[in-house]
Design an enzyme around this catalytic site. Structure first.
Site, PDB file in Angstrom:
ATOM      1  N   ASP A 131       0.815  -1.211   0.000  1.00  0.00           N
ATOM      2  CA  ASP A 131       0.000   0.000   0.000  1.00  0.00           C
ATOM      3  C   ASP A 131       0.853   1.268   0.000  1.00  0.00           C
ATOM      4  O   ASP A 131       0.609   2.186   0.762  1.00  0.00           O
ATOM      5  CB  ASP A 131      -0.897  -0.051   1.243  1.00  0.00           C
ATOM      6  CG  ASP A 131      -2.051   0.934   1.162  1.00  0.00           C
ATOM      7  OD1 ASP A 131      -2.285   1.472   0.056  1.00  0.00           O
ATOM      8  OD2 ASP A 131      -2.690   1.171   2.186  1.00  0.00           O
ATOM      9  N   LYS A 184      -3.600  -0.966  13.058  1.00  0.00           N
ATOM     10  CA  LYS A 184      -2.500  -0.515  12.191  1.00  0.00           C
ATOM     11  C   LYS A 184      -1.577   0.438  12.947  1.00  0.00           C
ATOM     12  O   LYS A 184      -0.368   0.384  12.829  1.00  0.00           O
ATOM     13  CB  LYS A 184      -3.065   0.218  10.968  1.00  0.00           C
ATOM     14  CG  LYS A 184      -3.638  -0.718   9.929  1.00  0.00           C
ATOM     15  CD  LYS A 184      -4.174   0.084   8.739  1.00  0.00           C
ATOM     16  CE  LYS A 184      -5.200  -0.758   7.999  1.00  0.00           C
ATOM     17  NZ  LYS A 184      -5.984   0.029   7.049  1.00  0.00           N
TER      18      LYS A 184
END
Lengths: 483, 483
Positions: free
Chosen positions: B258, B288
């Site tokens: 990403d 995260k």
């Protein structure tokens, strides 16, 4: 989920692909490019899923490409069972490499297994190759990967002391192998030489040899040729020695990346049972090896791996400041090799052949001298024997090899001496003439480095079977500095 | 080269693919995955080439997938002209990024142009994504890429002061947006919220909202809804604001990488004309954002880009140590959001909604208070208005939203207090129950962090439309530490 088979009359270039309806994919919980396992009777296969809308594939249907149909022996309207393939461990390992970690043997084993099984798709292999290129590999990693490529491939056993030569490439007109192999085989060593076709150059060794004899053989055919003659010059691509390597190359080539070049080269030497190896490293301002440091760095890596696999190896720096010999292009190069094995004349070519041959023979404990082998006629005899056993015309004469019917001379605009030849420019012009697909296309160099040139004198001549291609090649910079 | 068209009734998932015979490919000088340009009349298109043997595609034929047939309006047996596509400059730039170089604006522009034009194939995009992941991007690069993604996409102009919220994700049960948007719209700000469907979670905001109203609209439909109500909660995937970003995501998702997350998020805010933005960063041991340092690092990057594009932005660290509220799964989450906007009761959910709403309103110079907007009934009224304009039932009541017919209670093996909840385990179990595809699948938490639990008391309840899925989800670790 049970699905009804519709075969499609297309292959997927070796990939195992099936297409299902968007909704079925959602129900199976797979997205495009992910994998499912399809089962028919006691056969199963992991396939990559493409998905599509109702108008192409209805719910409950599965379109299978040729490879899948063949493997599972599917007929139209057969019912197969489909289930999602679980997460691949190897994907985690690829991500670890992306994160910069060193991977251990068992992780590379999992990755390479999944490459061979086609479980990993092109995207994932591309990501791996890029990560290997950027993050590099430790010596241990290079060793492990080489070992795994060998373990997952085939091995061949030849009679006698098996030796090999490898060139890291980069000089146009390099027909060394066509002379080297017969010299070495004539000395009594065994040299089963597999070579590549051109990937980016005007001719690969397999392309050159093909002007003299067929080059595509199975392993058992190669074994027969080599057991008879002590040598061969064949195309490696048909041999399927190392399927993992072949699959990596399919991704590396379009990306123009090459992080696995040492495992790729060394795994093939190991599979062929080589005990002695000479590595040719053409060096020059426009070659891959530009400096002594490049040579040292790359040599060190090769020697480390070779040593660990028990292959006695020497790396030799050779001259790549100009084309080797005077001829470039498959047929012209085959002709020059034949001429020079009959009667040595082209100094830079002969020098290189002698140096490499003597290095290898000495390494393998032989006392023969390459120049004597050529001058005695033994090398020519051996080349004709190899041509014969590979199915070519053993009585071939240089004058039977005539280049393309269109020719164009590139002339000098200055008088003086040749100070510099851009080998890339020369290679590109040979390719523009049609080489290697047009075997008769190529270039003959009238002038070499340090030659004296008069204004309007010919520097080199283009040959092609296509006037149009030749005219294109004639344009632009000539690649010479004369002053 | 002229080729005769055979259309194939398959799409290539948006890619432009054609298949030709091996020999024709060789003559054109292209290898599989390389590109050719095909021309019919005054239309031309760059297509990716697959090659195949004679038995599938004869010499002189070209098989075109749906996308190519449509674009060039081809019929069976039409003749098209094919020629090789020259080398792509953008391939060189990708390789520069692989080599670790910082790329300038015009190079990213070339790359993104070739991505949108489908000139770059998946392999090449995969290599780029991997190189960006490993080598990172400078602030200037992030800025340039964001700008280019915006420039190559669409822009929408809404009335009033446009604001937005974005969550970097990671907490199950996060129905904040369903309450946040009506509060903000009720305060007089304009919030055209586009959300994603679940990629890896049990529900995305678009999945949740879909339990209340349709979420797929064109840009002009969205503009109408927002101009009427001041807000919307729609699926971003149908909007096609940023085609480059959509294409990158198609590669990033299967790779689970990403590197472009900031350009991806910020480009959409810019395209929607946002002037004020709050970024929600759920933080916890399994989220995260694990630490204050993670928060600082990521915030800094967002704020830098936001500042350069003139978007006033605040990043807020929120609690992700347990699911938000008690309900997980699209329908259950929609129900809990509706219940709490009618009558606030779920403390951790309400707290988060209030903090984020007040932060944004203050940033945009408003003096309203989110709790007052809820308690006055204005937020509920606004949510019902949005539901109505999106085509849902504005009179919907929480009790009309009933979860899956199978239920299973997960009970505690210990007595004590809830010390830890593994949010990943909870999310996985909700997915195993069938969420988000089964909208009625999900979980209701009976116990939250620090609650007292007796042995055999229920921790949470699974719901599903499939007994089998529910039973699977019931297995394994429960994800709670009680002591």
């Amino acid at each position: 989920m049970d699905l009804k088979v519709r075969p499609i009359e297309l292959d997927a270039a070796g990939k195992t692909i099936a297409i299902i309806n968007n909704h079925d994919a959602k129900e199976l919980g797979v997205r495009p490019m992910e994998r499912i396992i399809i089962t028919k009777g006691n056969k199963k296969m992991c396939v990559i899923i493409n998905t599509t809308a109702d108008r192409f594939v209805k719910r409950g249907e599965i379109i299978v490409y040729h490879e899948v149909r063949e493997a599972l022996k599917l007929k139209n309207s057969d019912i197969v069972h489909a289930k999602p393939r679980g997460a691949l461990e190897s994907k985690k390992y690829i991500k670890e490499k992306v994160r910069g970690k060193e991977l251990e043997y068992k992780k590379y084993k999992a990755i390479i297994f999944d490459v061979i099984q086609r479980n990993l798709n092109d995207l994932e292999i591309s990501s791996l190759i890029t990560a290997l290129e950027i993050n590099g590999m430790t010596e241990q990693e290079v060793y492990d990967v080489t070992k795994i490529i060998v373990e997952t491939g085939k091995r061949v056993n030849f009679k006698g002391a098996v030796v090999d030569k490898h060139s890291v490439g980069g000089v146009p007109g390099d027909k060394t192998t066509l002379m080297f192999v017969p010299i070495i085989a004539a000395s009594g060593l065994t040299i089963p030489k597999t070579s590549s076709r051109s990937i980016t150059s005007a001719a690969g060794t397999a392309d050159r040899m093909e002007a003299l004899a067929p080059v595509e053989f199975s392993i058992s055919q190669i074994k027969k040729i080599v057991d008879k003659t002590g040598g061969c010059i064949v195309w490696g691509g048909a041999v399927d020695l190392a399927p993992a390597d072949d699959l990596f190359i399919q991704i590396e080539h379009p990306l123009n990346l090459d992080p696995l070049f040492i495992p790729s080269i060394m795994s093939k030497k190991i599979s062929m049972g080589s005990k002695y190896l000479v590595i040719d490293m053409p060096s020059g301002p426009d070659a891959k090896i530009k400096t002594g440091k490049d040579f040292d760095d790359i040599s060190k890596k090769f020697l480390h791996i070779a040593h660990k696999f028990g292959i006695k190896t020497r790396c030799v720096m050779t001259d790549a400041r100009q084309p080797l010999g005077r001829n470039i292009g498959p047929l012209l190069e085959a002709r020059e090799a034949l001429e020079n094995i009959i009667m040595p004349k082209e100094k830079n070519l002969i020098n290189k052949v002698i140096v490499l041959s003597n290095t290898l023979m000495k390494l393998a404990g032989r006392k023969e001298n390459a120049m004597e082998i050529i001058e005695s006629g033994l090398a020519e005899e051996k080349l004709r024997e190899i041509i014969k056993y590979q199915g070519g015309n053993e009585d071939i004469k240089p004058e039977m090899l005539q280049p393309g019917k269109f020719r164009h001379e590139i002339r000098s605009k200055e008088s003086g001496r040749v100070k510099y030849i851009n080998i890339k420019t020369i290679a590109v012009k040979a390719k523009m003439c049609g080489a290697p697909d047009d075997k008769k296309a190529g270039i003959i160099m009238q002038k070499q480095l340090n030659d004296t040139v008069k204004k309007h004198e010919t520097l080199y001549t283009l040959y092609s079977e296509s006037r149009n291609k030749m005219n294109q090649a004639a344009k632009g910079d000539v690649g010479f500095i004369v002053k």
